[in-house]
Design a protein around this motif. Structure first.
Motif, PDB file in Angstrom:
ATOM      1  N   UNK A 106      -8.609  19.689 -28.851  1.00  0.00           N
ATOM      2  CA  UNK A 106      -7.919  18.164 -28.775  1.00  0.00           C
ATOM      3  C   UNK A 106      -9.280  17.057 -28.960  1.00  0.00           C
ATOM      4  N   UNK A 107     -10.755  17.717 -28.126  1.00  0.00           N
ATOM      5  CA  UNK A 107     -12.224  16.609 -27.592  1.00  0.00           C
ATOM      6  C   UNK A 107     -12.201  16.534 -29.100  1.00  0.00           C
ATOM      7  N   UNK A 108     -12.286  16.556 -29.654  1.00  0.00           N
ATOM      8  CA  UNK A 108     -13.741  17.021 -31.375  1.00  0.00           C
ATOM      9  C   UNK A 108     -12.086  16.690 -32.346  1.00  0.00           C
ATOM     10  N   UNK A 109     -10.792  16.254 -32.072  1.00  0.00           N
ATOM     11  CA  UNK A 109     -10.030  15.336 -32.934  1.00  0.00           C
ATOM     12  C   UNK A 109      -9.932  14.104 -32.546  1.00  0.00           C
ATOM     13  N   UNK A 110      -9.765  14.261 -31.138  1.00  0.00           N
ATOM     14  CA  UNK A 110     -10.206  12.630 -30.424  1.00  0.00           C
ATOM     15  C   UNK A 110     -11.833  11.969 -31.147  1.00  0.00           C
ATOM     16  N   UNK A 111     -12.822  12.748 -30.881  1.00  0.00           N
ATOM     17  CA  UNK A 111     -13.548  12.777 -31.765  1.00  0.00           C
ATOM     18  C   UNK A 111     -13.731  12.131 -32.705  1.00  0.00           C
ATOM     19  N   UNK A 112     -12.733  12.669 -34.096  1.00  0.00           N
ATOM     20  CA  UNK A 112     -12.873  12.380 -35.211  1.00  0.00           C
ATOM     21  C   UNK A 112     -12.296  10.809 -35.665  1.00  0.00           C
ATOM     22  N   UNK A 113     -11.560  11.147 -34.546  1.00  0.00           N
ATOM     23  CA  UNK A 113     -10.351   9.130 -34.375  1.00  0.00           C
ATOM     24  C   UNK A 113     -11.069   8.471 -33.370  1.00  0.00           C
ATOM     25  N   UNK A 114     -12.822   8.469 -33.855  1.00  0.00           N
ATOM     26  CA  UNK A 114     -13.331   7.368 -32.611  1.00  0.00           C
ATOM     27  C   UNK A 114     -12.398   6.935 -31.571  1.00  0.00           C
ATOM     28  N   UNK A 115     -11.886   8.181 -31.362  1.00  0.00           N
ATOM     29  CA  UNK A 115     -11.099   7.748 -29.295  1.00  0.00           C
ATOM     30  C   UNK A 115     -12.275   7.932 -29.176  1.00  0.00           C
ATOM     31  N   UNK A 116     -13.053   8.548 -28.128  1.00  0.00           N
ATOM     32  CA  UNK A 116     -14.273   8.624 -27.438  1.00  0.00           C
ATOM     33  C   UNK A 116     -16.181   9.149 -27.843  1.00  0.00           C
ATOM     34  N   UNK A 117     -15.949   8.561 -27.425  1.00  0.00           N
ATOM     35  CA  UNK A 117     -17.964   8.869 -27.946  1.00  0.00           C
ATOM     36  C   UNK A 117     -18.829   9.986 -28.156  1.00  0.00           C
ATOM     37  N   UNK A 118     -17.974  10.417 -27.130  1.00  0.00           N
ATOM     38  CA  UNK A 118     -19.004  11.971 -26.564  1.00  0.00           C
ATOM     39  C   UNK A 118     -17.639  13.123 -26.542  1.00  0.00           C
ATOM     40  N   UNK A 119     -18.191  14.350 -26.410  1.00  0.00           N
ATOM     41  CA  UNK A 119     -17.097  15.807 -27.071  1.00  0.00           C
ATOM     42  C   UNK A 119     -17.764  17.010 -26.127  1.00  0.00           C
ATOM     43  N   UNK A 120     -17.130  17.286 -25.056  1.00  0.00           N
ATOM     44  CA  UNK A 120     -18.144  18.634 -24.672  1.00  0.00           C
ATOM     45  C   UNK A 120     -16.833  19.345 -24.797  1.00  0.00           C
ATOM     46  N   UNK A 121     -17.673  20.831 -26.639  1.00  0.00           N
ATOM     47  CA  UNK A 121     -16.602  21.155 -26.423  1.00  0.00           C
ATOM     48  C   UNK A 121     -17.521  22.953 -25.810  1.00  0.00           C
ATOM     49  N   UNK A 122     -17.759  24.206 -26.589  1.00  0.00           N
ATOM     50  CA  UNK A 122     -17.781  25.229 -26.860  1.00  0.00           C
ATOM     51  C   UNK A 122     -16.949  26.222 -27.979  1.00  0.00           C
ATOM     52  N   UNK A 123     -18.298  27.081 -28.318  1.00  0.00           N
ATOM     53  CA  UNK A 123     -17.643  27.825 -29.083  1.00  0.00           C
ATOM     54  C   UNK A 123     -17.998  29.130 -28.415  1.00  0.00           C
ATOM     55  N   UNK A 124     -18.458  30.287 -29.605  1.00  0.00           N
ATOM     56  CA  UNK A 124     -18.388  31.622 -28.905  1.00  0.00           C
ATOM     57  C   UNK A 124     -19.516  32.114 -30.735  1.00  0.00           C
ATOM     58  N   UNK A 125     -20.969  33.227 -29.894  1.00  0.00           N
ATOM     59  CA  UNK A 125     -21.464  33.673 -30.898  1.00  0.00           C
ATOM     60  C   UNK A 125     -20.136  34.872 -32.130  1.00  0.00           C
ATOM     61  N   UNK A 126     -19.116  35.041 -31.602  1.00  0.00           N
ATOM     62  CA  UNK A 126     -18.466  35.510 -32.263  1.00  0.00           C
ATOM     63  C   UNK A 126     -17.395  34.632 -32.592  1.00  0.00           C
ATOM     64  N   UNK A 127     -17.185  33.077 -32.123  1.00  0.00           N
ATOM     65  CA  UNK A 127     -15.615  32.338 -33.154  1.00  0.00           C
ATOM     66  C   UNK A 127     -16.619  31.129 -33.601  1.00  0.00           C
ATOM     67  N   UNK A 128     -17.864  31.298 -34.166  1.00  0.00           N
ATOM     68  CA  UNK A 128     -18.781  29.801 -34.253  1.00  0.00           C
ATOM     69  C   UNK A 128     -17.782  28.315 -34.731  1.00  0.00           C
ATOM     70  N   UNK A 129     -18.285  26.971 -34.089  1.00  0.00           N
ATOM     71  CA  UNK A 129     -17.548  26.069 -34.564  1.00  0.00           C
ATOM     72  C   UNK A 129     -17.412  25.623 -35.891  1.00  0.00           C
ATOM     73  N   UNK A 130     -16.974  25.410 -36.602  1.00  0.00           N
ATOM     74  CA  UNK A 130     -17.236  24.732 -38.081  1.00  0.00           C
ATOM     75  C   UNK A 130     -16.713  23.038 -37.355  1.00  0.00           C
ATOM     76  N   UNK A 131     -17.719  22.451 -37.627  1.00  0.00           N
ATOM     77  CA  UNK A 131     -18.020  20.940 -37.326  1.00  0.00           C
ATOM     78  C   UNK A 131     -18.739  20.257 -38.516  1.00  0.00           C
ATOM     79  N   UNK A 132     -16.857  18.733 -38.798  1.00  0.00           N
ATOM     80  CA  UNK A 132     -17.157  18.111 -39.749  1.00  0.00           C
ATOM     81  C   UNK A 132     -18.062  17.377 -40.083  1.00  0.00           C
ATOM     82  N   UNK A 133     -19.257  17.512 -40.700  1.00  0.00           N
ATOM     83  CA  UNK A 133     -20.400  16.524 -41.334  1.00  0.00           C
ATOM     84  C   UNK A 133     -20.252  15.274 -40.606  1.00  0.00           C
TER      85      UNK A 133
END
Length: 292
Positions: free
Chosen positions: A130-157
Motif C-alpha cells: 500500500x505504501x509503495x502504491x501511494x509513493x508511486x502516485x506521489x501521495x507520500x514522500x517516503x515509504x517505510x517498507x520491508x521485504x525478506x531475504x526469501x521474498x525480495x521486493x522488486x522496486x520500480x526504476x
C-alpha cells in the motif's frame, strides 16, 4: 516567461525610470529597454507607453508587475527550499508499517523537533504494498517498507531504497515447544499477513523446501492478534524474534535457511535530495535499537 525580464519590469514599476532601473540592476538604459520590449513580445501586449520624455506602465504592464511580485517571491522561496545548505523546512509525508513507525519514525520525529523544527512529518500507517502504491502516485514522500531475504521486493526504476535495519524471524508456536523439523508442522493451520504478500511468500517457500503446501487459515495484520490466535490453538505463523511475546507463545529460530526481514526507506528517485526528506532519512538511519 523570462524571470530576469520580470525583475526589470518590477523595478520599473517601483522606480518609474529606465535610467534608475539601469543603475539599480547594473545595466545600461538600452538594455533595460530591450528587456521590456522582449517581455512585451513574450506576453503579446504592450507593457509601457510614452509619458513625455519618460515611459510609464500600461494597465497590462501594471497587472504583470503585480504578478511578478508573487512569481519572483515564489521562485526565491523555492530556491531557498531546495538549497542544500539552507535550513530544511516543509512537510514530509510518510507511509509505513507499524513496527517501522515505532522503531524508526517516532524517534526521528522527536530528534527533528530539536534539530530541525521546520520539518513537519505527517505519518500514515500502511503495509508495504500500500505504501509503495501511494509513493508511486506521489501521495507520500517516503515509504517505510520491508521485504525478506526469501521474498525480495522488486522496486520500480523510478524509486530508490535506503536500507535501515534487519530483523530475524522465527516460527511462532504454542509454548512449551521444542525445535523440530519444519516438515513437522505440515498439518497445522497457518496465519499470514492480510495486506502484504511477502510473509505468505516466505511461508510457502519454507514449506516447499520441507515438502508440503501450507494450509493458510487466517490472514491477520496485527502481530498481537496473531499471538492471540496461536494461544487459542487456531494456528501457527511467523513472527519476529527478539521481541516480547505474550505468555503461551514461543518463537523458535529458523535456520537453513534463516529468515531475515529487511527494512527500507523508499523515495522517488531524486526526492531524497530535498532537504526535509534528506534530514529525515538521515535520522531514520540512526536506528535507536541497533547494538552499540
Amino acid at each position: 516567461m523570462n524571470l530576469r525580464r520580470l525583475r526589470v519590469l518590477l523595478e520599473l514599476s517601483r522606480l518609474d525610470s529606465m535610467r534608475e532601473v539601469a543603475d539599480e540592476l547594473d545595466l545600461t538604459t538600452s538594455s533595460v529597454s530591450q528587456q521590456i520590449a522582449a517581455l512585451a513580445t513574450e506576453v503579446g501586449t504592450a507593457l509601457v507607453e510614452p509619458d513625455g520624455r519618460r515611459v510609464r506602465l500600461t494597465p497590462a504592464g501594471r497587472r504583470l508587475a503585480d504578478h511578478a511580485v508573487t512569481i519572483l517571491a515564489a521562485v526565491e522561496a523555492a530556491r531557498r527550499d531546495l538549497d542544500p545548505a539552507s535550513e530544511p523546512e516543509g512537510a514530509v509525508r510518510v507511509a509505513g508499517f507499524a513496527t517501522a513507525i515505532r522503531r524508526s519514525l517516532l524517534p526521528a520525529i522527536v530528534e527533528l523537533a530539536t534539530t530541525h523544527p521546520g520539518v513537519d512529518v505527517r505519518m500514515s500507517e500502511y503495509e508495504p504494498l500500500e505504501a509503495l502504491e501511494l509513493l508511486g502516485r506521489d501521495d507520500v514522500d517516503v515509504a517505510l517498507v520491508y521485504d525478506y531475504n526469501l521474498a525480495p521486493v522488486a522496486l520500480r526504476n523510478d524509486l530508490t531504497a535506503r536500507p535501515l535495519w534487519t530483523l530475524q524471524w522465527g516460527l511462532a508456536v504454542p509454548s512449551p515447544a521444542r525445535r523440530q523439523p519444519f516438515s513437522t508442522y505440515a498439518d497445522h493451520d497457518w496465519i499470514v499477513n492480510s495486506r502484504n504478500t511477502a510473509d505468505e511468500e516466505v511461508l510457502r517457500t519454507l514449506a516447499s523446501m520441507a515438502g508440503f503446501t501450507p494450509r493458510v487459515a487466517h490472514r491477520i495484520d496485527s502481530l498481537e492478534m496473531v499471538e492471540d490466535l496461536i494461544v487459542a490453538g487456531h494456528g501457527i505463523g511467523l513472527l519476529p524474534r527478539g521481541r516480547a511475546t505474550r505468555r503461551g507463545v514461543r518463537v523458535l529460530p529458523l535456520t537453513d535457511p534463516a529468515v531475515t526481514m529487511r527494512v527500507y526507506a523508499v523515495t522517488r528517485r531524486g526526492r531524497e535530495q530535498w532537504p526535509p526528506v534528506r534530514v529525515l532519512l538521515d535520522h531514520l538511519a540512526r536506528d535507536p535499537d541497533a547494538p552499540a
